[in-house]
Design a protein around this motif. Structure first.
Motif, short mmCIF file in Angstrom:
data_model
loop_
_atom_site.label_atom_id
_atom_site.label_comp_id
_atom_site.label_asym_id
_atom_site.label_seq_id
_atom_site.Cartn_x
_atom_site.Cartn_y
_atom_site.Cartn_z
N UNK A 139 0.84 -1.20 0.00
CA UNK A 139 0.00 0.00 0.00
C UNK A 139 0.87 1.25 0.00
N UNK A 140 1.99 1.22 0.76
CA UNK A 140 2.87 2.39 0.83
C UNK A 140 3.46 2.71 -0.54
N UNK A 325 -11.11 -5.56 1.52
CA UNK A 325 -12.00 -4.43 1.79
C UNK A 325 -11.29 -3.11 1.54
N UNK A 326 -10.01 -3.01 1.90
CA UNK A 326 -9.25 -1.78 1.64
C UNK A 326 -9.15 -1.51 0.14
N UNK A 327 -8.98 -2.56 -0.67
CA UNK A 327 -8.96 -2.38 -2.12
C UNK A 327 -10.28 -1.78 -2.61
N UNK A 328 -11.39 -2.27 -2.05
CA UNK A 328 -12.71 -1.78 -2.47
C UNK A 328 -12.95 -0.35 -2.01
N UNK A 329 -12.52 -0.05 -0.79
CA UNK A 329 -12.74 1.30 -0.25
C UNK A 329 -12.03 2.34 -1.09
N UNK A 330 -10.93 1.97 -1.74
CA UNK A 330 -10.20 2.92 -2.57
C UNK A 330 -10.88 3.28 -3.88
N UNK A 331 -11.96 2.58 -4.24
CA UNK A 331 -12.67 2.87 -5.48
C UNK A 331 -13.60 4.07 -5.29
#
Length: 502
Positions: A139-140, A325-331
């Motif tokens: 992610x970084x 979930x983090x991947x989805x939240x970034x959309x």
């Protein structure tokens, strides 16, 4: 007191996801369970004093000799940017590795040290069991790319953390600037003078008018025209994109649709662990009605000396599901559609009957995916009781094999490439037929996370989506069989084996 106050300030910087492993050991030989509990937000009074002091220690500057350097000032600008200001963990990560690099102490930039100093893990934690540093490193790197693409496009220094290492590099960015001055004509470039008749010019004779291109008024008109043209092109592009979205944007618009009920269903990891331990299976019908008596009986029979029951396995989720979930939240569609996020054990049929859904997890940890199996071309089969020797028994059944396709795709271990696993990405109609459901199903955590990473990667999805696009711009259902190679506790990028269009 200063360290404690600073840790309290860090904990208030936006919502974050904290995971901790739950380890349960009984007197039964070889029985050890480790699962990770997801906590979406941790209140200030829930941070242990030892963790406060460790996080505060990272935030403090321990060597003042480099604080005025250009490199450290670049670090501070990044951690104050939009992509980092709301993530204390990412900021801690970047500050720690850059501080050690500028101090000349690169030997302390290890996964173990980052985990304890930047993420508050205990000194004795095992990075092989807890891959938080590896996950946040991915992610970084992405956030740094986003920073230099947007806010930091004119930064003179670029911070790069190469893959396979946590040691940062400080690189000079080349800013391309066009020279505004053209070549100057010299006497050697001029044609020879022609003979002219002698003439006389009085002081009162009018001189030629100033060239049009030298007029200040003309320059202003040209500049304003260029600005208006750029604005018109930008506005026109925005309008075109709004009414003619690209195929990847259209895909997520159909998965997460504003004005329609949307739900994200994360796996019940405790359910999967119990089935692995006991060999008992629980179907969707029993799970939907909360009937777990068969699991309780099997657990009590197998571990009669255990001082606890199956309730100990509730409210657990895996690291893979959290990062999915983090991947989805970034959309951007996630924020527009405001979907409900639920654990599988909190979901009822009414939540899915007239909703778009994203279902994360394999058949054991998330039985709700079985609702859509009648319309699916693939079925993931997992053996009963967990045994290391049975890993290869996990297989994907191709219910409708096409020419050149096999009917079974088995998992297996390859000494050179790691453990080969398979997962399924399904884009199918919703139960009411008016929306869509997206399903990530893998045989283990790594395969499930690799499937979610694939679905949220534009370059990976575009070739598949272009084939699925109808003439009217809508997308027909499809399914993708993916192959991942699990190394340690994580999976690299998934590769496409088969694509079935409906």
């Amino acid at each position: 007191m200063a360290a404690e106050g600073q840790a309290r300030q860090l904990s208030k910087m936006g919502s974050r996801v904290l995971m901790c492993f739950c380890s349960i050991t009984t007197n039964a030989p070889g029985f050890k369970i480790m699962a990770e509990e997801k906590r979406v937000a941790e209140p200030d009074n829930g941070i242990l004093a030892t963790r406060r002091s460790r996080v505060a220690e990272v935030a403090q500057i321990r060597d003042e000799s480099y604080t005025g350097s250009l490199e450290w000032q670049a670090v501070l600008r990044i951690t104050s940017s939009h992509g980092f200001a709301k993530s204390a963990l990412l900021s801690n990560f970047l500050r720690y590795v850059c501080e050690k690099k500028l101090q000349g102490r690169v030997g302390e930039i290890t996964e173990q040290q980052i985990g304890t100093q930047a993420f508050g893990r205990p000194a004795a934690y095992n990075p092989g069991d807890d891959n938080i540093v590896r996950n946040y490193a991915r992610i970084l790197r992405q956030r740094l790319e986003d920073f230099y693409t947007e806010e930091g496009h004119d930064e003179a220094l670029r911070i790069v953390i190469p893959r396979g290492s946590y040691i940062p590099h400080f690189e000079q960015q080349t800013l391309h600037r066009e020279d505004s001055q053209g070549p100057v004509a010299t006497s050697t470039n001029l044609p020879p003078a022609l003979p002219i008749a002698q003439s006389y010019e009085g002081n009162d004779q009018p001189k030629g008018a100033e060239p049009l291109w030298r007029s200040r008024k003309t320059g202003t008109i040209v500049a304003v025209t260029v600005v208006l043209l750029i604005f018109a092109l930008y506005a026109g592009r925005r309008i075109w994109v709004a009414y003619h979205p690209d195929v990847y944007t259209e895909f997520w618009n159909e998965v997460l649709t504003p004005g329609r009920s949307n739900v994200v269903v994360l796996a019940d990891s405790g359910l999967g662990v119990l089935q692995d331990l006991t060999g008992a299976r629980i179907g969707l019908h029993e799970y939907a009605f909360g009937d777990t008596s068969s699991l309780s009986t099997a657990f009590a029979h197998r571990y009669p000396e255990a001082s606890f029951g199956i309730d100990r396995f509730k409210n657990l989720t895996s690291t893979a599901d959290v990062h999915s979930l983090l991947d989805l939240v970034g959309l951007p569609q996630f924020a527009a559609a405001t979907p409900r996020v639920r654990s599988a054990q909190e979901v009822h049929m009414d939540d899915l009957s007239a909703s778009n859904a994203i279902i994360v997890g394999g058949p054991r940890a998330n039985p709700w995916g079985d609702l859509y199996e009648p319309t699916s071309d693939f079925r993931l089969e997992i053996p009963g009781e967990y045994r290391a020797s049975q890993l290869d028994a996990r297989v994907v059944i191709n219910k409708n094999p096409k020419a050149g396709e096999a009917s079974r795709y088995s998992n297996g271990f390859n000494s050179e490439e790691g453990y080969v696993n398979h997962s399924i990405l399904s884009f199918l109609p919703s139960l009411d037929g008016h929306g869509h459901v997206l399903i990530f199903r893998g045989g283990n955590m790594g395969a499930t996370q690799a499937t979610a990473d694939f679905a949220t990667d534009r370059l990976s999805m575009e070739p598949i989506l272009k084939q699925a696009r109808n003439p009217d711009g809508t997308l027909r259902p499809f399914e993708v069989l993916l192959e991942t190679r699990v190394i340690g506790a994580s999976s690299p990028k998934a590769q496409v084996l088969l694509v079935h269009y409906k």
